[in-house]
Design an enzyme around this catalytic site. Structure first.
Site, PDB file in Angstrom:
ATOM      1  N   LYS A  79      39.005   3.133  27.219  1.00 20.53           N
ATOM      2  CA  LYS A  79      39.017   1.931  28.069  1.00 20.53           C
ATOM      3  C   LYS A  79      39.855   0.834  27.412  1.00 20.53           C
ATOM      4  CE  LYS A  79      35.658  -1.132  30.402  1.00 20.53           C
ATOM      5  NZ  LYS A  79      34.221  -1.423  30.575  1.00 20.53           N
ATOM      6  N   SER A 156      32.723  -1.775  35.286  1.00 20.20           N
ATOM      7  CA  SER A 156      34.101  -2.098  35.003  1.00 20.20           C
ATOM      8  C   SER A 156      34.920  -0.937  34.443  1.00 20.20           C
ATOM      9  CB  SER A 156      34.157  -3.272  34.025  1.00 20.20           C
ATOM     10  OG  SER A 156      33.540  -2.926  32.791  1.00 20.20           O
ATOM     11  N   SER A 180      28.417  -0.806  33.119  1.00 19.93           N
ATOM     12  CA  SER A 180      29.820  -0.445  33.338  1.00 19.93           C
ATOM     13  C   SER A 180      30.246   0.957  32.952  1.00 19.93           C
ATOM     14  CB  SER A 180      30.732  -1.438  32.628  1.00 19.93           C
ATOM     15  OG  SER A 180      30.887  -2.569  33.439  1.00 19.93           O
TER      16      SER A 180
END
Ligand code: GLN
Length: 479
Positions: A79, A156, A180
């Site tokens: 990420k 996210s 997330s």
């Protein structure tokens, strides 16, 4: 073609030379060629020839008889908020303010993957500074749900979930401050775990809410997550909040029979709960019962306060953490007039998106003198009450079951006009962050229109391995 095997078995095939790492890598890049232009999972990606050369290097080491790690040749995505020091890759946290940023060092989690010979192939898209539940807040365009590109992939860690769901990576690191990792895993039909707070180092993770942030893993199955957690978890002296306590080992004979499972009524009766999500949770509850577990519905009145408590604390911590992005210490520098104030103001005005600005302002407000006790102080006390009530609940139960999110993947734009409706989708996920406990999302029965639905299991602190073992058993039942 990559054989359909658990990662540990695939690594054995790579080690034996039966499936060269280069073949695995080239299949992954075929999928990237096929999906990436439509789905936008990646923010930056290794050029294919470099990725193939790194895979060939693993094959050569194996051919010369050298020993290779437990993730030898496995293509992994990271990420955008977890630092990777690679001249080919950037870390922007989904924000304009970090556009073009190259980290000078690896996060500890990344170091641990590399030490096991994983190959980091790219950096995945996310909501700016991990603030969001749909990846619509990325400053660099949205990521699309592979099951239906008109729908969001969750957030996210939306890019991470899409990379695994499409096979554009075989394992992904995400981060979970309030859901997330789990919520995008649920929206994309993969497995995602947020481990016990402090068990994977946050060193090299760009902070959002430090007391809630946790690096987590997304993979196809709980078994694959377990391998990754084994590698990633463990004390790190570089992170002062890293846990020193060791994880509770699971007996090899972990079983579903005899488990005591709590199903909170506030989740099942939530006004926002979609009937198809309820069905999916009930189906897993039935599976557990059929395997000899007891599932008991119980009212947990404190669940009414999880969203306000989480958002007050997360905003407060974010407003403090994001102070470092001032155009001097960190962040792209912009200036209108020749003054320090203009440098700060213009850098932040141009660098941050709307949601990030909203949260910094609200976070500053709840921390300001006169309001600190009323908001931040109280939220801290409420969190402590929740922590102790959950701990007591775990004297009676082994697991808390619920939906990962109250709704299936929604359409783009459906929840962007009113931020509160977006925040409410975190109803079922934030408790694990507030109480430092591990929680996993596994795919449940999809909706009639074929959209994925995730079911969440929460376990006791430091019992991550047991949680993963139970999730694996459940996944074994439907295959
Ligand atoms: N949706 C939540 C938020 O916006 C959780 C995000 C996260 O876990 N990073 O704060």
């Amino acid at each position: 073609m990559i054989p359909d095997l658990p990662l540990s078995a695939l690594v054995e095939q790579i080690r034996s030379g039966a499936v060269p790492a280069e073949t695995v890598m080239s299949s992954v890049y075929d999928r990237i060629d096929k999906h990436e232009s439509q789905l936008n999972a990646y923010r930056s990606l290794l050029p294919q020839e470099i990725a193939l050369a790194r895979a060939a290097n693993i094959d050569q080491r194996i051919a010369t008889g050298a020993s290779v790690g437990r993730l030898a040749g496995i293509p992994v995505s990271i990420k955008d908020c977890i630092c990777v020091a690679d001249p080919e890759l950037t870390n922007t946290c989904g924000s304009r303010i970090l556009e073009g940023y190259h980290s000078p060092y690896h996060a500890t989690a990344v170091e641990r993957l590399l030490a096991e010979d994983a190959i980091i192939i790219g950096i995945t898209n996310m909501d700016e500074f991990a603030m969001g539940s749909s990846t619509e807040n990325s400053a660099y365009d949205v990521t699309r749900n592979p099951c239906n590109p008109e729908h969001v992939p969750g957030g996210s860690s939306g890019g991470a979930a899409v990379s695994v769901a499409t096979g554009m990576a075989l394992l992904a690191l995400g981060t979970d401050t309030g859901g997330s990792v789990r919520q995008p895993a649920s929206f994309c039909g993969v497995t995602g775990i947020k481990p016990t707070y402090g068990t994977i180092s946050r060193y090299g993770l760009i902070a959002y809410g430090s007391s809630l942030d946790q690096i987590g893993v997304l993979a196809r199955t709980a078994e694959d997550c377990r391998l990754a957690c084994d590698i990633l978890q463990g004390h790190d002296p570089k992170d002062s909040t890293s846990a020193t306590q060791t994880l509770v080992a699971v007996p090899e004979t972990a079983e579903l029979a005899g488990l005591r499972v709590c199903l909170p009524e506030e989740y099942l009766n939530a006004e926002s709960l979609d009937p198809e999500v309820r069905e999916s949770v009930q189906e897993i509850a039935e599976c557990l019962r059929a395997s000899g577990a007891t599932v008991e519905q119980r009212s947990l009145p404190f669940l009414e306060y999880v969203i306000p408590t989480y958002y007050i604390l997360a905003f407060a911590e974010a407003s403090s953490n994001l102070g470092r992005f001032d155009g001097i210490r960190y962040g792209v520098r912009k200036q209108r007039e020749n003054s320090l104030k203009s440098l700060y103001a213009t850098s932040r005005e141009k660098g941050f998106g709307t949601e990030v600005k909203r949260r910094i302002m609200l976070g500053t407000f709840v921390l300001s003198s006169g309001y600190y006790d009323q908001f931040y102080g109280r939220a801290t006390q409420v969190r402590e009450l929740m922590r102790s009530q959950v701990q007591t609940l775990f004297d009676e139960f082994d697991l808390i079951l619920g939906p990962t999110a109250p709704v299936p993947p929604f359409r783009f734009g459906e929840k962007t006009a009113d931020p509160l409706t977006m925040y409410l989708t975190d109803l079922c996920s934030v408790l694990a962050n507030l109480t430092y406990t591990p929680a996993i999302s596994i795919p449940g029965k999809p909706t009639a229109s074929g959209l994925p639905v995730g079911v969440q299991l929460m376990g006791r602190r430091f019992e991550d391995q047991r949680l993963l073992a139970i999730a694996s058993l459940l996944q074994g039942l439907d295959s």
